[in-house]
Design a protein around this motif. Structure first.
Motif, PDB file in Angstrom:
ATOM      1  N   ARG A   1       0.866  -1.068   0.006  1.00 51.65           N
ATOM      2  CA  ARG A   1      -0.053   0.017   0.215  1.00 51.65           C
ATOM      3  C   ARG A   1       0.856   1.236  -0.002  1.00 51.65           C
ATOM      4  O   ARG A   1       1.963   1.222   0.540  1.00 51.65           O
ATOM      5  N   GLY A   2       0.217   2.384  -0.568  1.00 54.45           N
ATOM      6  CA  GLY A   2       1.044   3.691  -0.689  1.00 54.45           C
ATOM      7  C   GLY A   2       0.697   4.468   0.600  1.00 54.45           C
ATOM      8  O   GLY A   2       0.136   4.101   1.480  1.00 54.45           O
ATOM      9  N   ALA A   3       1.158   5.675   0.351  1.00 55.53           N
ATOM     10  CA  ALA A   3       1.100   6.653   1.455  1.00 55.53           C
ATOM     11  C   ALA A   3      -0.264   7.100   1.659  1.00 55.53           C
ATOM     12  O   ALA A   3      -1.124   7.105   0.547  1.00 55.53           O
ATOM     13  N   ASN A   4      -0.791   7.444   2.952  1.00 61.50           N
ATOM     14  CA  ASN A   4      -2.239   7.969   2.981  1.00 61.50           C
ATOM     15  C   ASN A   4      -2.283   9.212   2.271  1.00 61.50           C
ATOM     16  O   ASN A   4      -1.622   9.925   2.653  1.00 61.50           O
ATOM     17  N   PRO A   5      -3.224   9.425   1.285  1.00 61.97           N
ATOM     18  CA  PRO A   5      -3.328  10.798   0.817  1.00 61.97           C
ATOM     19  C   PRO A   5      -3.584  11.921   1.535  1.00 61.97           C
ATOM     20  O   PRO A   5      -3.402  13.152   1.384  1.00 61.97           O
TER      21      PRO A   5
ATOM     22  N   SER B   1      -2.586  12.237   4.507  1.00 61.49           N
ATOM     23  CA  SER B   1      -1.288  12.733   5.487  1.00 61.49           C
ATOM     24  C   SER B   1      -0.346  13.645   4.251  1.00 61.49           C
ATOM     25  O   SER B   1       0.654  14.399   5.120  1.00 61.49           O
ATOM     26  N   CYS B   2      -0.632  13.636   3.041  1.00 56.70           N
ATOM     27  CA  CYS B   2       0.255  14.226   2.073  1.00 56.70           C
ATOM     28  C   CYS B   2      -0.320  15.935   1.847  1.00 56.70           C
ATOM     29  O   CYS B   2       0.166  16.544   1.101  1.00 56.70           O
TER      30      CYS B   2
END
Length: 331
Positions: A200-204, A206-207
């Protein structure tokens, strides 16, 4: 043995209650053979029947044909006939008396709709009644009355009823093909290999940038976009805005409004303008506390003080501190 016997009675009564809805108060049809043998063994039927059905209410019953058969026996059935006369009489509807066994069979029928129990010692009658499902039988074993276990016909009927509940109903048969097809499709999909999920990628969320930082940036951009001419016009508008003076008598008014009001008041305005910035001409009457005295001298002095006009102001636009104007026409 008595405890075990009562346990078997309760089991049999529970079966008849759940399977055939036979419950208290129980209606027991007694024939002549049962009454005769119970009399020989000195058994009180009305007292012993409730013990067989676990101390529930029991109604002993006889038919006209049973009573006629006991009377036909003469001296051998005289005592049993006398006992049967005290029981509840069932109207069998026979104008000419028939045998007691045949009369009881007619009362039971093929399904025992009236939910009757039968107490008898007739072997042929017992054999015939065991073939009818849902007929409890009470017998005598020497001097002990007991309740027989449910017959084979009664148990077979219950098994058939349970089997029909398990099998699909007629209205369900029409829906079975579609249901089977749906189950087959679900089974085929279950056999397919499942695709494994990757990392899984980063939480959008949190960006995202900070809201406070974005607000500061927008304010800086708006300030940079403003021209020098616009800022000078805003400063001039602020400077031209008239200053308002707070007064207890006039409220919040500007300097120009206060001057106009003072001019419109006439002599009061000129007196105020002439006395502006000067000392109190009345020997400091505004600073002296007035003390009223009784008598003519005190009254004359108080009247003179009321007729005088004392103005003590630093400037027109400020709040008047000591401003006493007492004229007779304004009182």
């Amino acid at each position: 043995m008595r405890v075990k016997r009562q346990k078997n009675f309760r089991r049999s009564l529970r079966f008849y209650r759940l399977a055939h809805e036979i419950q208290a108060p129980y209606k027991v049809v007694v024939d002549g053979t049962f009454l005769t043998q119970s009399l020989q063994n000195k058994i009180h039927v009305r007292e012993q029947l409730p013990k067989v059905v676990c101390n529930d209410r029991v109604t002993p019953m006889v038919t006209n044909c049973v009573l006629a058969e006991l009377r036909a026996l003469g001296d051998r059935g005289r005592g049993a006939a006398f006992i049967a006369k005290g029981y509840y009489r069932v109207k069998c509807g026979h104008h000419t008396e028939i045998g007691a066994a045949a009369c009881i069979k007619e009362q039971i029928g093929t399904t025992n709709e009236r939910k009757l129990m039968v107490a008898t010692q007739d072997i042929d009658l017992v054999t015939d009644l065991r073939k009818i499902p849902g007929v409890p039988l009470i017998r005598l074993n020497m001097s002990v009355p007991y309740l027989e276990e449910p017959s084979t016909a009664s148990k077979a009927e219950i098994r058939a009823a349970e089997k029909t509940k398990i099998l699909p109903q007629s209205w369900e048969l029409a829906k079975l093909p579609a249901l089977q097809q749906k189950e087959a499709l679900a089974a085929a999909q279950a056999e397919k290999p499942r695709k494994k999920k990757g990392p899984r990628g980063a939480n959008p969320l949190s960006c995202l940038s900070s809201k406070k930082k974005a607000k500061v940036e927008r304010a800086a951009a708006a300030a940079a976009a403003a021209t020098p001419a616009a800022s000078a016009a805003a400063a001039a508008a602020v400077a031209e805005k008239p200053k308002r003076t707070r007064s207890r008598r006039m409220g919040t008014v500007t300097r120009s409004e206060a001057e106009e009001r003072s001019r419109s008041q006439g002599g009061l305005g000129s007196a105020a303008a002439g006395a502006a910035g000067e000392a109190c001409p009345n020997n400091g009457c505004c600073q002296r506390r007035r003390r009223g005295r009784r008598g003519s001298a005190g009254a004359e002095q108080a009247q003179q003080e009321e007729m005088t006009s004392c103005v003590w102001e630093t400037s027109v636009d400020q709040r008047p501190r000591n401003y006493h104007v007492n004229f007779p026409d304004m009182m």
